[in-house]
Motif scaffolding. Structure first.
Motif, short mmCIF file in Angstrom:
data_model
loop_
_atom_site.label_atom_id
_atom_site.label_comp_id
_atom_site.label_asym_id
_atom_site.label_seq_id
_atom_site.Cartn_x
_atom_site.Cartn_y
_atom_site.Cartn_z
N GLU A 118 42.50 4.10 -7.41
CA GLU A 118 43.21 4.27 -8.69
C GLU A 118 44.70 4.17 -8.43
N THR A 143 48.56 3.99 -8.59
CA THR A 143 49.60 4.41 -9.54
C THR A 143 50.67 3.32 -9.60
N ASN A 180 44.31 4.93 -17.01
CA ASN A 180 45.00 5.80 -16.04
C ASN A 180 46.52 5.64 -16.09
#
Length: 861
Positions: A468, A470, A505
Motif C-alpha cells: 500500500e 503512500t 487509500n
C-alpha cells in the motif's frame, strides 16, 4: 495622492534608471581595450538602421568594421564580437536588477489579484464563509524544475540580488562597485552542473524567497479572513524536481536523490533554527525561555552535527511550539504571540521536507525495465508472472499486475537503467522515513500512453514489498493523441479494483499531469491548448463519475509556446466543468528568477495564482462555461491550425532548417544544465526525441517564435474568408479562455523580429521555407490586431510591451552577431578545404550569444 499610470511608473523607475546606470556601465574599462563600451552603442545604431534598410547581418557587421575598426582583420572583428557579447550579457543583468528593484512600484501589490483584494471582494459580496470553506481545501503548488533555461551562474545571481538592493535605495557608489564586479565575473560554466548542483542553486530560492513569502501570505489570511483561527490546510505547497527527475537525465543517481532530500531537510531546519534564534531574544519570560533554548539546541544539532540524525521530530517540534504558545497566552498576555504564530504557520507549510521531491521517469524506460523484471522472475520465480506474459493483451497484463507481491532486489540486475529505476522507487520509502511522507510521495510517468503504463509503475511498488504505497502515481499526457485518449485511460484505471483501492487509500484523489510544452511541439499552439482544455473537461467528468477528486498538474514553461504568459488569467478562465481545487504548475529557468526571484515578485505571482482559484471557484463560480457553439468554433480553429502546423512540421526542410539555420545543435554545448538536450543518444536528429526547451528556444533565438503562433493566423483567416468572422469575434469578446490564449500569442509575435533573418528568403535551399513562416506571421499579426481592435501588439499591456522593447533593443547587436557567425560557419563549410579552427571560433560565438539572448527574453525557452 494621484498614482501615475503603470507605463509612466515603468518609464520613471525602470527605463530612466537603466539609461543612467548603463551610461555608467559602458564607460567602465573591463579589458585592455577600453573603447568597447563606446563602440557598442554605435554598433547598436548601425544594426537598427541596417535592418530598416533590409541589410543582412553580414552587411551590417562588415559596414561597422569598415567605418569604426579601420580595415580590421577577421581576428580583430572576432575579438570585438566577443567583447560586445560580454557587455550585452551584463547589460541584460543590469536591466533585470532594475526591473526587480522597481517591481513593487510598477505593480500594484495591493490591487486586483492580491490577498487584500480577495478579502475586500468577499466582504462586499458577503462571501466570507464561502471563501473560508474554499481556502480550507485549496492549494497552490509551485514545482521548481531544473529545466535548463537559466544561464546565470550562482555568482552572477548573487550580484543581481545585491545590485537589486542597491538600486532600490539608489546607492550610487555600491551600484558602481557592483557593475565593476559584474564586468569581471565570468558568465560561463566550464563544466556542466550535476543534478545536485542544480538542486543547491534552486534551494536558495526556497530559503530566501518562498519560505518568507509563503509564510506571510498564510499569516495574512489567518489574521484577516480566518479571524485568528489556525488554517490547517497547507495552502501553498512547494515541489522540487532536481535530483528526482530522471526522464532523459542519466546523471540522476539514487545517491543524488538521497543527497537532495537530505539538503532540503537540512535547509528547512536551518530556516527554523534562524527563526528560533530571533524568537529567543524576545521570549525571555519565565517558563518559556528554557523551552526556547532547548529547541534551539536540538535544531542546531540536527542541522550541524546530525550526519542524518534528527534530535527532534516534527511532531515534537510542533508540540513544543504549541506548549510555548499556550504559556504565552495564559501567563504572558500573548506577548510576541504573532511572531510565534508566524513560525507555526511555516512549520505547518513546510514540515521537515521543505519541498516535495518528485520522481519522474519516461514510460518507454518503464517498458524496458519491466521486460527485464518479468524475464528475471520467469527464470527465478515463475509463480510471480505467467510464462506467456509477453503474449497477453493489455487487459490481461493489467489483471496480472493488479495482484503482484514480491521483494525485488535491484542489485540482481546487470542493466544499470533497470537497477536505477527500481532503486528510484524504493528510495521514496527511505526519504519518507527521514523527511516525512511529503518528502517524496509523487511518481510521475512522462509520455504516458496507456493504463498499462500506470499499472506497470504501480506493480513496481508492490514488487518492492510496498503493498500500500503512500505515493501518488501521476500519468503525464503530452502528445495530442494521448490527450485525446486520457479520459478513457483513466476510466480503465478507476474501474480496476486494485488501483481503485490504492486511490481510496490516497483519499480518492488522482493527480494528472498535462504537458503544454510537448503538446505544442507535437500539435501546434492552438491544438495543444484546446486539447488540454478538452482533456481537463473529459477527465473531470470521468473522475466525478467515479467519485474521484482529480487534480491537474500543468507542465508549463516560460513562453506562451510552453504554456506560459498570463498564467493566472488562464486559471481564472476555467469553467465549472474543469476541476480547479488546486493549481499545480512547474516553474523553470528564467521564470523562477523573474516571477519568483524576489520577495515582491514571488508574493505578487503567488497571490495572483491564489486569486485565480478564488475568482474561478468563489466569485465567478459557474461562469466562464463555453457553450456548445463556442466549443464547435474552437474545435474548428484547432483543427485548421493543426493541419497547417502538421503540413509545416512534415515539410522536407523542417528538420534541415533547424539543424542548419538555427542554434538548435548549440544548446548541448552551453553547460547550463545536467540534462541532455534530447532523450536519445543518437547522432541524428529525431524530432520525437527532441526536448521542447531547445526546440522552442531555437525558434526564439531566430526571433521567429514559431511554436507560439504558427497555424493561428490560418485558422482565423478561414473564418474571415467564410464570412464568419463575427463568430470568432464574439468568442474573443465573451470567452476569457480564448482571449487569454490569443493575448499570449500576441506576446510571441511581439518578441519576433523577421528583418534579422530576412536574408534567408533568398537562400536557394531554405528561401521558400522561410517565406512560409513569415507569411503565417504576417497573417497572424494582422488578424490578432483585428480581433483585439488594436493598432499595435500588446497595446493593452503597455508596460509589458515597453519591457520587451527595451530587452529586444539591448540584444539586437547580440543576435546580429549570432546570425553573422552562423552565416560565416555556412560559408566556411562550403569551402574546398574548410578552416576547422576558424569554424570552431565562430561556433563558440554562436554558443556564447545564446546566453544573453535567452536571459533577456526571460521566458524564451
Amino acid at each position: 495622492m494621484y498614482t501615475l499610470p503603470k507605463i509612466e511608473r515603468f518609464n520613471q523607475e525602470v527605463l530612466s534608471k537603466y539609461n543612467i546606470y548603463n551610461s555608467v556601465f559602458i564607460t567602465l574599462p573591463f579589458d585592455s581595450i577600453d573603447n568597447t563600451g563606446a563602440l557598442l552603442p554605435l554598433f547598436s545604431e548601425i544594426c537598427d538602421a541596417g535592418y530598416k534598410k533590409h541589410e543582412t547581418p553580414k552587411e551590417i557587421l562588415d559596414f561597422f568594421a569598415t567605418r569604426y575598426l579601420e580595415n580590421a582583420s577577421e581576428a580583430e572583428k572576432i575579438d570585438i564580437m566577443f567583447r560586445f557579447i560580454q557587455y550585452i550579457e551584463r547589460q541584460v543583468v543590469l536591466f533585470d536588477a532594475i526591473e526587480d528593484a522597481a517591481f513593487s512600484t510598477v505593480h500594484n501589490m495591493e490591487g486586483i489579484g492580491s490577498l487584500r483584494d480577495i478579502k475586500e471582494k468577499s466582504d462586499v459580496k458577503n462571501k466570507q464563509e464561502e471563501l473560508i470553506d474554499f481556502l480550507e481545501d485549496f492549494n497552490v503548488r509551485t514545482v521548481l524544475t531544473a529545466h535548463p533555461t537559466q544561464f546565470y551562474p550562482g555568482a552572477v545571481l548573487g550580484i543581481i540580488n545585491d545590485l537589486t538592493n542597491a538600486i532600490r535605495v539608489n546607492n550610487l557608489l555600491e551600484i558602481k562597485l557592483l557593475l565593476a564586479q559584474l564586468g569581471k565575473t565570468p558568465f560561463i560554466k566550464d563544466v556542466k552542473p550535476n543534478p545536485f548542483d542544480e538542486a543547491v542553486s534552486l534551494i536558495w530560492y526556497l530559503e530566501n524567497v518562498f519560505y518568507e513569502t509563503s509564510g506571510e501570505m498564510v499569516h495574512y489570511l489567518q489574521k484577516n479572513i480566518f479571524k485568528g483561527n489556525s488554517i490547517q490546510n497547507p495552502l501553498i505547497k512547494l515541489g522540487f524536481w532536481p535530483g528526482g527527475d530522471r526522464d532523459g537525465n542519466p546523471f540522476v543517481t539514487t545517491q543524488i536523490t538521497l543527497n537532495v532530500a537530505e539538503r532540503l531537510r537540512t535547509s528547512i531546519l536551518k530556516c527554523y533554527y534562524i527563526e528560533i534564534r530571533k524568537l529567543k531574544r524576545k521570549l525571555t519570560f519565565s517558563g518559556v525561555d528554557t523551552l526556547v533554548t532547548e529547541l534551539e539546541s536540538k535544531l542546531y544539532r540536527s542541522v550541524f552535527y546530525s550526519k542524518g540524525e534528527l534530535f527532534i521530530s516534527l511532531e515534537q517540534f510542533k508540540a513544543e511550539l504549541n506548549t510555548i504558545k499556550d504559556i504565552i497566552i495564559a501567563k504572558h498576555q500573548s506577548l510576541y504571540l504573532d511572531e510565534l504564530e508566524a513560525l507555526l504557520i511555516k512549520v505547518n507549510l513546510f514540515g521537515f521536507h521543505f519541498a516535495s521531491l518528485d520522481i519522474r521517469q519516461n514510460s518507454k524506460i518503464h517498458d524496458a525495465v519491466f521486460s527485464d523484471v518479468v524475464a528475471y522472475y520467469l527464470k527465478t520465480n515463475p509463480a510471480v508472472f505467467p510464462e506467456n506474459y509477453f503474449e497477453l493483451s493489455e487487459d490481461q497484463k493489467i489483471n496480472v499486475l493488479s495482484n503482484l507481491s514480491a521483494d525485488l532486489n535491484p542489485e540482481v540486475f546487470e542493466n544499470e537503467l533497470t537497477r536505477l529505476t527500481i532503486e528510484s522507487i524504493q528510495v521514496i520509502k527511505t526519504i519518507q522515513s527521514r523527511n516525512g511522507e511529503f518528502g517524496a510521495n509523487r511518481y510521475i510517468i512522462s509520455n504516458n500512453e496507456s493504463a498499462l503504463n500506470v499499472m506497470e509503475t504501480f506493480a513496481l511498488f508492490r514488487l518492492s514489498s510496498w503493498q500500500e504505497p503512500t505515493v501518488d502515481i501521476i500519468p503525464l499526457f503530452e502528445s495530442v493523441d494521448d490527450l485525446h485518449n486520457a479520459h478513457a485511460i483513466m476510466e480503465k484505471l478507476y474501474l480496476n479494483p486494485a488501483y481503485a483501492k490504492h486511490l481510496e487509500n490516497r483519499g480518492n484523489k488522482q493527480t494528472i499531469m498535462l504537458g503544454f510544452s510537448d503538446g505544442t511541439k507535437d500539435g501546434g499552439y492552438l491544438m495543444a491548448n484546446w486539447s488540454i482544455y478538452k482533456a481537463k473537461e473529459e477527465l473531470t467528468a470521468v473522475s466525478r463519475k467515479y467519485g474521484i477528486k482529480v487534480i491537474f498538474f500543468d507542465g508549463r514553461g516560460g513562453p506562451p509556446a510552453r504554456g506560459g504568459g498570463k498564467t493566472h488569467k488562464f486559471y481564472a478562465s476555467l469553467g465549472p466543468n474543469i476541476e480547479n481545487n488546486e493549481i499545480q504548475i512547474t516553474v523553470q529557468g528564467q521564470t523562477i528568477s523573474s516571477n519568483f526571484g524576489t520577495l515582491d515578485s514571488c508574493r505578487y505571482n503567488l497571490e495572483n495564482l491564489l486569486s485565480a482559484g478564488v475568482t474561478n471557484q468563489v466569485f465567478n463560480k459557474g461562469q466562464n462555461e463555453l457553450t456548445v457553439e463556442e466549443k464547435s468554433i474552437l474545435d474548428a480553429l484547432a483543427n485548421i491550425g493543426y493541419e497547417k502546423y502538421l503540413s509545416f512540421k512534415n515539410h522536407p526542410k523542417f528538420i534541415p532548417y533547424l539543424e542548419q539555420m538555427s542554434t538548435l545543435k548549440y544548446y548541448a554545448k552551453t553547460n547550463i544544465g545536467s540534462r541532455p538536450s534530447k532523450r536519445s543518444q543518437s547522432a541524428s536528429l529525431d524530432f520525437a526525441d527532441l526536448r521542447a526547451i531547445p526546440f522552442v528556444g531555437s525558434w526564439s533565438q531566430l526571433k521567429q517564435n514559431v511554436p507560439g503562433f504558427f497555424g493561428l493566423g490560418t485558422a482565423l483567416k478561414k473564418f474571415e474568408d467564410n464570412n464568419e468572422w463575427y463568430k470568432v469575434q464574439d468568442l474573443y469578446n465573451n470567452s476569457l479562455f480564448f482571449k487569454t490564449l490569443l493575448e499570449n500569442s500576441m506576446m510571441s509575435l511581439a518578441k519576433s523580429f523577421f528583418p534579422l533573418t530576412a536574408y534567408m528568403k533568398n537562400d536557394p535551399e531554405f528561401g521558400e521555407f522561410w517565406q512560409i513562416i513569415y507569411d503565417e506571421f504576417l497573417e497572424t499579426e494582422r488578424l490578432l490586431l483585428k480581433i483585439a481592435g488594436h493598432k499595435t501588439l500588446m497595446e493593452n499591456y503597455p508596460d509589458g510591451k515597453a519591457s520587451i522593447d527595451v530587452r529586444e533593443r539591448i540584444v539586437l547587436p547580440l543576435i546580429t552577431i549570432q546570425q553573422y557567425a552562423l552565416l560565416r560557419i555556412n560559408e566556411l563549410n562550403k569551402e574546398n578545404i574548410p578552416n576547422e579552427e576558424l569554424i570552431k571560433v565562430y561556433e563558440k560565438i554562436v554558443t556564447r550569444s545564446l546566453f544573453g539572448n535567452t536571459n533577456a527574453s526571460r521566458n524564451s525557452a
